[in-house]
Design an enzyme around this catalytic site. Sequence first.
Site, PDB file in Angstrom:
ATOM      1  N   LYS A  73     -32.873  -6.785 -10.975  1.00 41.90           N
ATOM      2  CA  LYS A  73     -32.379  -6.569  -9.787  1.00 41.90           C
ATOM      3  C   LYS A  73     -33.326  -5.626  -8.860  1.00 41.90           C
ATOM      4  O   LYS A  73     -33.977  -5.087  -9.360  1.00 41.90           O
ATOM      5  CB  LYS A  73     -30.865  -6.216  -9.698  1.00 41.90           C
ATOM      6  CG  LYS A  73     -30.058  -7.158 -10.199  1.00 41.90           C
ATOM      7  CD  LYS A  73     -28.533  -6.536 -10.045  1.00 41.90           C
ATOM      8  CE  LYS A  73     -27.478  -7.498 -10.621  1.00 41.90           C
ATOM      9  NZ  LYS A  73     -26.158  -7.021 -10.235  1.00 41.90           N
ATOM     10  N   TYR A  79     -24.074 -16.365  -7.364  1.00 40.19           N
ATOM     11  CA  TYR A  79     -23.021 -15.345  -7.270  1.00 40.19           C
ATOM     12  C   TYR A  79     -21.705 -16.204  -6.640  1.00 40.19           C
ATOM     13  O   TYR A  79     -20.734 -15.421  -6.309  1.00 40.19           O
ATOM     14  CB  TYR A  79     -23.277 -14.218  -6.545  1.00 40.19           C
ATOM     15  CG  TYR A  79     -23.832 -13.105  -7.135  1.00 40.19           C
ATOM     16  CD1 TYR A  79     -23.595 -12.639  -8.395  1.00 40.19           C
ATOM     17  CD2 TYR A  79     -25.175 -12.343  -6.674  1.00 40.19           C
ATOM     18  CE1 TYR A  79     -24.085 -11.781  -8.996  1.00 40.19           C
ATOM     19  CE2 TYR A  79     -25.735 -11.608  -7.597  1.00 40.19           C
ATOM     20  CZ  TYR A  79     -25.400 -11.212  -8.806  1.00 40.19           C
ATOM     21  OH  TYR A  79     -26.067 -10.184  -9.419  1.00 40.19           O
ATOM     22  N   PHE A 136     -17.358  -7.840  -1.373  1.00 36.76           N
ATOM     23  CA  PHE A 136     -18.828  -7.365  -1.216  1.00 36.76           C
ATOM     24  C   PHE A 136     -19.914  -8.493  -1.342  1.00 36.76           C
ATOM     25  O   PHE A 136     -21.022  -8.347  -1.405  1.00 36.76           O
ATOM     26  CB  PHE A 136     -18.997  -6.374  -2.739  1.00 36.76           C
ATOM     27  CG  PHE A 136     -18.714  -7.198  -4.001  1.00 36.76           C
ATOM     28  CD1 PHE A 136     -19.481  -8.069  -4.431  1.00 36.76           C
ATOM     29  CD2 PHE A 136     -17.486  -6.871  -4.728  1.00 36.76           C
ATOM     30  CE1 PHE A 136     -19.040  -8.520  -5.645  1.00 36.76           C
ATOM     31  CE2 PHE A 136     -16.943  -7.367  -5.946  1.00 36.76           C
ATOM     32  CZ  PHE A 136     -17.789  -8.225  -6.522  1.00 36.76           C
ATOM     33  N   ARG A 148     -24.617  -7.888 -22.818  1.00 39.10           N
ATOM     34  CA  ARG A 148     -23.686  -7.267 -21.905  1.00 39.10           C
ATOM     35  C   ARG A 148     -23.545  -5.914 -22.362  1.00 39.10           C
ATOM     36  O   ARG A 148     -23.163  -4.903 -21.676  1.00 39.10           O
ATOM     37  CB  ARG A 148     -22.294  -7.781 -22.141  1.00 39.10           C
ATOM     38  CG  ARG A 148     -22.204  -9.457 -21.550  1.00 39.10           C
ATOM     39  CD  ARG A 148     -22.291  -9.717 -20.080  1.00 39.10           C
ATOM     40  NE  ARG A 148     -21.289  -8.905 -19.570  1.00 39.10           N
ATOM     41  CZ  ARG A 148     -21.234  -9.226 -17.940  1.00 39.10           C
ATOM     42  NH1 ARG A 148     -21.954  -9.772 -17.389  1.00 39.10           N
ATOM     43  NH2 ARG A 148     -20.167  -8.625 -17.275  1.00 39.10           N
ATOM     44  N   THR A 196     -20.372  -2.669 -15.267  1.00 41.69           N
ATOM     45  CA  THR A 196     -21.016  -3.040 -14.023  1.00 41.69           C
ATOM     46  C   THR A 196     -21.107  -1.850 -13.200  1.00 41.69           C
ATOM     47  O   THR A 196     -22.169  -1.582 -12.370  1.00 41.69           O
ATOM     48  CB  THR A 196     -19.809  -3.993 -13.215  1.00 41.69           C
ATOM     49  OG1 THR A 196     -19.481  -4.901 -13.937  1.00 41.69           O
ATOM     50  CG2 THR A 196     -20.468  -4.535 -12.099  1.00 41.69           C
ATOM     51  N   ARG A 254     -27.536   0.377 -17.352  1.00 41.21           N
ATOM     52  CA  ARG A 254     -26.826   0.394 -15.970  1.00 41.21           C
ATOM     53  C   ARG A 254     -26.652   2.145 -16.082  1.00 41.21           C
ATOM     54  O   ARG A 254     -26.843   2.546 -15.022  1.00 41.21           O
ATOM     55  CB  ARG A 254     -25.725  -0.256 -15.919  1.00 41.21           C
ATOM     56  CG  ARG A 254     -25.965  -1.617 -15.401  1.00 41.21           C
ATOM     57  CD  ARG A 254     -24.971  -2.751 -15.615  1.00 41.21           C
ATOM     58  NE  ARG A 254     -25.267  -4.077 -14.789  1.00 41.21           N
ATOM     59  CZ  ARG A 254     -24.229  -4.901 -14.923  1.00 41.21           C
ATOM     60  NH1 ARG A 254     -23.169  -4.681 -15.472  1.00 41.21           N
ATOM     61  NH2 ARG A 254     -24.586  -6.039 -14.282  1.00 41.21           N
ATOM     62  N   ASN A 284     -26.973  -1.900  -9.645  1.00 40.87           N
ATOM     63  CA  ASN A 284     -27.032  -1.774 -10.770  1.00 40.87           C
ATOM     64  C   ASN A 284     -28.028  -2.245 -12.026  1.00 40.87           C
ATOM     65  O   ASN A 284     -27.777  -2.417 -13.113  1.00 40.87           O
ATOM     66  CB  ASN A 284     -25.431  -2.193 -11.448  1.00 40.87           C
ATOM     67  CG  ASN A 284     -25.098  -3.587 -11.281  1.00 40.87           C
ATOM     68  OD1 ASN A 284     -25.865  -4.132 -10.999  1.00 40.87           O
ATOM     69  ND2 ASN A 284     -24.041  -3.938 -11.413  1.00 40.87           N
ATOM     70  N   HIS A 322     -28.764  -8.065 -14.474  1.00 46.24           N
ATOM     71  CA  HIS A 322     -27.652  -9.040 -14.303  1.00 46.24           C
ATOM     72  C   HIS A 322     -27.765  -9.664 -15.949  1.00 46.24           C
ATOM     73  O   HIS A 322     -29.064 -10.131 -16.264  1.00 46.24           O
ATOM     74  CB  HIS A 322     -27.912 -10.122 -13.293  1.00 46.24           C
ATOM     75  CG  HIS A 322     -27.034 -11.487 -13.643  1.00 46.24           C
ATOM     76  ND1 HIS A 322     -25.543 -11.601 -13.036  1.00 46.24           N
ATOM     77  CD2 HIS A 322     -27.424 -12.662 -14.152  1.00 46.24           C
ATOM     78  CE1 HIS A 322     -25.218 -12.645 -13.576  1.00 46.24           C
ATOM     79  NE2 HIS A 322     -25.927 -13.316 -14.240  1.00 46.24           N
ATOM     80  N   GLU A 326     -26.296 -21.091 -15.060  1.00 49.54           N
ATOM     81  CA  GLU A 326     -27.045 -19.981 -14.474  1.00 49.54           C
ATOM     82  C   GLU A 326     -28.576 -20.080 -14.964  1.00 49.54           C
ATOM     83  O   GLU A 326     -29.380 -20.048 -13.962  1.00 49.54           O
ATOM     84  CB  GLU A 326     -26.728 -18.475 -14.901  1.00 49.54           C
ATOM     85  CG  GLU A 326     -25.572 -17.920 -14.208  1.00 49.54           C
ATOM     86  CD  GLU A 326     -25.140 -16.462 -14.608  1.00 49.54           C
ATOM     87  OE1 GLU A 326     -24.109 -16.015 -14.079  1.00 49.54           O
ATOM     88  OE2 GLU A 326     -25.706 -15.977 -15.690  1.00 49.54           O
TER      89      GLU A 326
END
Length: 381
Positions: free
Chosen positions: A245, A285, A293, A321, A327, A338, A348, A351, A362
């Site tokens: 990100k 998203y 948000f 994950r 998150t 993160r 964060n 993704h 995705e």
Amino acid sequence: MESNPQTSVGTGKTSSEKAVIWDMDGIIVDSAQHHLKGWQIVFQKRGANYTEEDFWRNTGKRSDTIVKNILGEKISSDEIMDIIREKDETFRQLMGKDIKALPGVLELITSLKEHGFKIAIASSAPIENIRLITQSLKIYNRFDAIISGWEVTKGKPNPQTFLLAAEKLGVEAKNCIVIEDAISGVTASKKAGMSCIAVTNTTPREELQEADLVINTLEKITIDDLENLLHQRSSYMEKSLVLIKPDAMQRGLAGTIIAHLEKQGLKLVAVKVLHLNKALARRHYAVHKDKPFFNGLVDYISSVPIVAAVFEGEEAIAVIRKTMGATDPAKAEAGTIRHDFGVDIEHNSVHGSDSIETAEKEIKLFFTEDEIFGYHPETGT
Ligand code: IDP
Ligand code: MG
């Protein structure tokens, strides 16, 4: 009194016979704390410290090796035997009150027998420990062979324990699957020419990469998975999208984050730098379109160029994950991406897809099929 599982040499090998060879401590039962305590008591009496770190370094090894590692090579074999006897008595006293099979073990044993697999225990432990544990779980008689650490001249990581198990079962090494939790056991199984499933009960995934399949629990494993393994296919292979990100890109963390994921044994099969337009950001998203948000998130993810990547590996989605962490970086576990690099819940750093279905969707948003590569020499994909 229960009768002994087969201890004589098998009646000749047939190529269709298949077997699963079980390690015991750390696979069938969680016995680590009791072993640690037993060792600490005997070593303390002899003026030596035995830390948890020492314990984990020695895990899976036979007791005589452990004693020599801690008290030195000069110790007499009589004294070694005394120490081990004392330690094992303490261990059995502690363990005896607390014998529970780890999740999935009893179900898998039942299923293996139903499907014609032979099963053996090949443990570094003495036979008394194996009896105590398997008899109290009522599985002693289900095994076609039991090999204790003392029946071989060299313990794991030497392959003797597993080779003797295969011989007693009358099954060829290439048709045997070993289930292990310790690095020394995984190494021994590969030296024996067997397939190996490592379960991350006591050792981190990144240290078990020599195994053919590394899983977090035996609960999900099926007979199909075992058949696949014997044919060198993995049904646990998954792909996940990963985005690095804007907050991480701006701080030059792309390489660091990729390295974190590679260290988990995942393979990079696609990667590009791109500057998302708002339309793609909204589609990516879309599940969050009603969240307060959402607009901020779309603006953020399309603010500067990012890295999009596809990682492939066994249980890739869960592994990613876990490596990413929660998150919200403030709630993420230490050592996760993160926690270590994230700024706040929005910024964060990374993704990762959250399910197989999401991953498929995705990945298609970011890559065409011919941009995704593979490391499977058999199929060329
Ligand atoms: P995930 O990235 O861990 O899967 P999701 O709930 O799917 O988390 O949220 C997607 C992204 O939306 C998060 O990674 C984060 O960047 C952002 N986000 C989630 N919750 C909030 C929030 O409460 N405020 C601002 N941004 C958020
Ligand atoms: Mg998500």
